[in-house]
Each structure stands twice: as structure tokens, then as C-alpha cells.
Design a protein around this motif. Structure first.
Motif, PDB file in Angstrom:
ATOM      1  N   VAL A   1       0.849  -1.201   0.000  1.00 20.81           N
ATOM      2  CA  VAL A   1       0.000   0.000   0.000  1.00 20.81           C
ATOM      3  C   VAL A   1       0.888   1.256   0.000  1.00 20.81           C
TER       4      VAL A   1
ATOM      5  N   MET B   1      -9.746   5.222  -0.592  1.00 26.48           N
ATOM      6  CA  MET B   1      -8.577   4.352  -0.769  1.00 26.48           C
ATOM      7  C   MET B   1      -8.886   2.872  -0.623  1.00 26.48           C
ATOM      8  N   ALA B   2      -9.768   2.484   0.284  1.00 29.47           N
ATOM      9  CA  ALA B   2      -9.879   1.060   0.623  1.00 29.47           C
ATOM     10  C   ALA B   2     -11.281   0.488   0.402  1.00 29.47           C
TER      11      ALA B   2
ATOM     12  N   CYS C   1      -5.607  -3.275   4.281  1.00 27.67           N
ATOM     13  CA  CYS C   1      -4.587  -3.121   3.230  1.00 27.67           C
ATOM     14  C   CYS C   1      -4.955  -3.942   2.002  1.00 27.67           C
TER      15      CYS C   1
ATOM     16  N   ALA D   1      -7.518  -2.114   0.121  1.00 22.89           N
ATOM     17  CA  ALA D   1      -6.962  -0.961  -0.606  1.00 22.89           C
ATOM     18  C   ALA D   1      -6.285  -1.420  -1.893  1.00 22.89           C
TER      19      ALA D   1
END
Ligand code: PLZ
Length: 452
Positions: A114, A298-299, A333, A336
């Protein structure tokens, strides 16, 4: 992963349509609302009166079987669509391998990957490093900690109409009292607020560079440039009303912060990850901040946030100075990495620009029939309309609220924002089809007629 695909209940396979089978809220939602009232703290507000059963693409399915068009994306989070396959597959794989070790105890590659993606995608080609956190507010707090540690200075410059979070420092940095700060003080010190560039509400036209000069003057007089660790700015205001500063405002601020050794922190928590039609809103004018805070988009819906920036600034903090139990959780993560892959493969920056054009076109048509449309603004799929009185200026929050409630009753999820509460904002998932968006805006247009 076919056996998993077979069990999917949400995601893009949900029929992409607006469909009302009960009144909104329906009986099951009303039942749950009553339980909520009994058990959930009153301070936690809710916009929509329905409970969710599933969601995907551009729709939310409620517990009564109504399918609502989503123009909120969970406040600019599910840009890749709810339960996006790229996100779900990676999350399932990760959750079956391990759910948590704490990166500070035993590291894993998803976190590092990430950080690699963030270095590639955020503005500028310089060497960058990142640290991961759980929420936007936490990222902003840590960006300030990093800037203070790197500069040995304390003061922080922020702007009118800014929103940076609900923790003590970020409340101090947030401009609006109600509902964010009311009765929650005392707030952290050493925060200095400057005027921003708000084209629609300037008493007289002022260029971006002049507006920046006005802000710089305030910060220099009240804090002193040499005392400022950081200037923190949302390149387009989010909660404050989707205000796009005049061109030249951000570049001039960038020049001044650079010349004075002040860390420029762009809060791209709402604007980031394709929302505005670029990867980041700073890209629009080629502004390269020292640090960028990200979260939300983002995720794909899992809680993850980051501070990304110049390696030498990020590395100024002593070992052990940054962290947290859950920061950069492996499942978040994985989500993302799936979300970023989806943004790339489906060109969601391009999609955001196309959706934005449709929204602005539809709102321009509404404006012809309704003088309450004071301003249409935003960039890409971050679009808003400011509602005003007959004088073309006075904020009309009640009208904005009625328009929004009408949309909810007709199966379209809309949000309001703005310092005066009179801005309707539209944040569709970037994977939404233009047909579905048009259907949603038929309702939005009808809401202006119905509340006139
Ligand atoms: N910075 C620019 O937009 C979050 C807030 C909703 P967290 N905006 C939605 C609410 O009423 O709480 C936001 C933002 C910008 C920081 C934040 C804070 O992000 O993840 O909500 O902490």
C-alpha cells in the motif's frame, strides 16, 4: 473463486435500478429505527431513515426490499462501488490467512505494498514514505505530529470552512461549531485560521493569487511564518461545501510555504482516489504538497488512512513515534490493493469526469427553472449545488434539507454539507452507469419542483 462468487449477496450483480416496494422507511426499517433509538447513543446521527441489507455498484438495497440509488458513496468512500469484486476477493483471501498481527509486532507485505502504491500515485516524483492509520482524523493528527517533529515548530495554519475530523486536535482545526465542536472544548492550541478562496461568497471578485495573499497575510501576522510547522488545506473543501478555490490559490500557497520552510499538508481524504477526475485534487494545478493525508476512497469501504510524503520529512520522527494497534490492518490493506487495482483497470478518473459532466449538465437545467440555485460547483464526481434565497445570496438550509429529504423518499440517497448547511452534494460511486445517474437526477430535478 467461483464458489465465493456464487454466495455473493451484494456487489455489482445487484440489479442497478431504483425500485420502491414500500414507503421509505418501510416497516422493517421502522422497527430497526426503534431499536436503534433505544440502544444507540443519540449523538450518533443518521442521514437516511432506512437500514441496509446489501449494496453494490450504484445501489443500496434496504431491509424492506427497496433499491435506492446511491449518490453518497458512504461519504466519498465506495468510489469503486460497494462490495467491489476486486475488494471482496482480496479481503476474503486475507481474512482467511490472518486477520491481525499488528504491523508494529510482526509485519506483512500488504502494508508495504500500500505504501508503494501511495508513493506512485500521490503528487510528485520525489522519494516518498508513508505511515498507515485507521481514520482520516488520525491521519491528519499524525501529519501534524510529523510536521512538528520535522520542523521543530508548533503552529498550524488552517482555513475557514475546513473540516479535518472529530478528535481534539482535528476539532480545533475544523472550522464549524455545530455539530462538530459544540460543548466539546477546550481545543488544542497553536491552530491559526485564515480566509480561503470561496468564489461564490467573495464580496468582490478576487483572484486565486490575491486570495492566497490574503491568507498568507493573516497567518504571517497571527502565527508568524517562522513559527508555522504546517499549513493544512483541503484542495477542494469537503464538509465545508465543495468549494473549489480560484486557480492560482493553491500554487501561491505552495510557493509561500516552500519559501518559508512550512510543511504543506494537503488533506485529500475526501478528494483523493479519482473522485475529482484526477488521482488527487492537487494534480489539477500540478501542486505538489510535502505531505498528503488520505483515507475514505482508498480502501473501498474498509477503514484505512495514510500520511504520505517527502521521505526526509516522514523519517524525521524517532523510531516508535508513529503507530497504533490497528493502523494498516492487513484486511484493510488487502481491500486498498483491490480498490486501487479497480481504479486503474476501470479508469475511474475518466469515469469521475464523465459522471461530473452529466451532473453539472442536469443541474444547469434545474437552474433555469429555480432561482434558488445559487452556485453549481465541484470537480469530477464531487459536485454540489448551493441553495440560496430570492436575493441570490442568503443561505437556505431548510430548502436544501427538504430537497434532500424528498430525494430520500423517492429512493435517491443525497447528502447536504456546507458551513451554512445549504449545499446539496453529490458523490456517486464512480462505477455508476450514466443511465442510473440520469434516473437519480430526474428525482433530484423533481425534488426542486416539489419543494418550490
Ligand atoms: N478530512 C477532508 O472529509 C471526513 C466526516 C463525516 P474520518 N469527512 C466526513 C462526519 O460527520 O464525521 C474527513 C474529511 C477530510 C478529514 C476527515 C476525517 O476523516 O475518517 O471521518 O476521521
Amino acid at each position: 473463486m467461483t464458489e465465493i462468487a456464487g454466495t455473493r449477496t451484494g456487489g455489482p450483480a445487484l440489479p442497478q435500478e431504483r425500485r420502491l416496494v414500500t414507503e421509505v422507511p418501510g416497516p422493517r426499517s421502522r422497527e430497526l429505527l426503534a431499536r436503534r433509538a433505544e440502544h444507540v447513543a443519540a449523538g450518533v446521527g443518521t442521514v437516511l431513515p432506512v437500514f441496509v441489507e446489501a449494496a453494490g455498484g450504484g445501489v443500496i438495497l434496504d431491509v424492506d426490499g427497496n433499491s435506492l440509488i446511491d449518490l453518497a458513496s458512504g461519504i466519498a468512500v465506495t468510489g469503486v462501488g460497494n462490495a467491489a469484486p476486486e475488494v471482496v476477493d482480496r479481503v476474503i483471501e486475507q481474512v482467511q490467512a490472518f486477520t491481525h498481527t499488528c504491523f508494529m509486532v510482526a509485519p506483512y507485505d500488504g502494508y508495504v505494498e500500500v505504501c508503494e502504491r501511495l508513493a506512485e500515485l500521490t503528487p510528485g516524483t520525489h522519494a516518498k514514505k508513508s505511515a498507515l492509520f485507521n481514520s482520516g482524523a488520525e491521519a491528519v493528527e499524525n501529519a501534524v505530529k510529523i510536521a512538528r517533529s520535522a520542523t521543530g515548530r508548533m503552529a498550524v495554519g488552517v482555513f475557514d470552512h475546513a473540516y479535518h475530523g472529530r478528535t481534539n486536535l482535528t476539532m480545533a482545526m475544523t472550522a464549524k461549531n455545530m455539530p462538530y465542536k459544540h460543548r466539546f472544548g477546550p481545543f488544542a492550541g497553536e491552530v491559526y485560521r485564515a480566509p480561503t478562496s470561496y468564489p461564490f461568497r467573495e464580496p468582490a471578485p478576487i483572484s486565486g493569487a490575491e486570495a492566497a495573499g490574503r491568507a498568507i497575510d493573516v497567518l504571517d501576522k497571527q502565527a508568524g511564518a517562522s513559527n508555522l510547522a504546517a499549513v493544512v488545506i483541503e484542495p477542494i473543501l469537503g464538509e465545508g461545501g465543495f468549494v473549489v478555490p480560484e486557480d492560482g490559490f493553491l500554487p501561491r500557497l505552495r510557493e509561500w510555504t516552500e519559501a518559508n520552510g512550512i510543511v504543506m499538508i494537503a488533506d485529500e481524504i475526501q478528494t483523493g482516489f479519482c473522485r475529482t477526475g484526477d488521482w488527487f485534487a492537487c494534480d489539477h494545478e500540478g501542486v505538489v504538497p510535502d505531505l498528503v493525508t488520505t483515507a475514505k476512497g482508498m480502501a473501498g469501504g474498509l477503514p484505512l488512512a495514510a500520511v504520505t510524503g517527502r521521505a526526509e520529512i516522514m523519517d524525521a520522527v524517532h523510531v516508535g513515534g508513529l503507530g497504533g494497534t490497528y493502523g494498516g490492518n492487513p484486511v484493510a490493506c488487502a481491500a486498498a490493493l483491490g480498490a486501487i487495482e479497480a481504479m486503474r483497470t476501470h479508469d475511474l478518473c475518466g469515469a469521475a469526469r464523465r459522471l461530473g459532466e452529466v451532473m453539472r449538465e442536469r443541474l444547469a437545467a434545474v437552474r433555469k427553472a429555480h432561482t434558488c440555485v445559487g452556485d453549481i460547483r465541484g470537480r469530477g464526481a464531487m459536485t454540489a449545488v448551493e441553495i440560496v434565497g430570492t436575493d441570490g445570496h442568503t443561505p437556505e438550509p431548510v430548502r436544501a434539507g427538504s430537497i434532500s429529504s424528498y430525494c430520500h423518499s423517492q429512493g435517491v440517497v443525497t447528502l447536504t454539507c456546507g458551513t451554512y448547511g445549504n449545499v446539496l452534494r453529490f458523490l456517486p460511486p464512480l462505477v455508476m452507469s450514466t443511465e442510473l445517474l440520469h434516473d437519480a437526477f430526474d428525482v433530484v430535478a423533481a425534488a426542486f419542483d416539489a419543494t418550490a
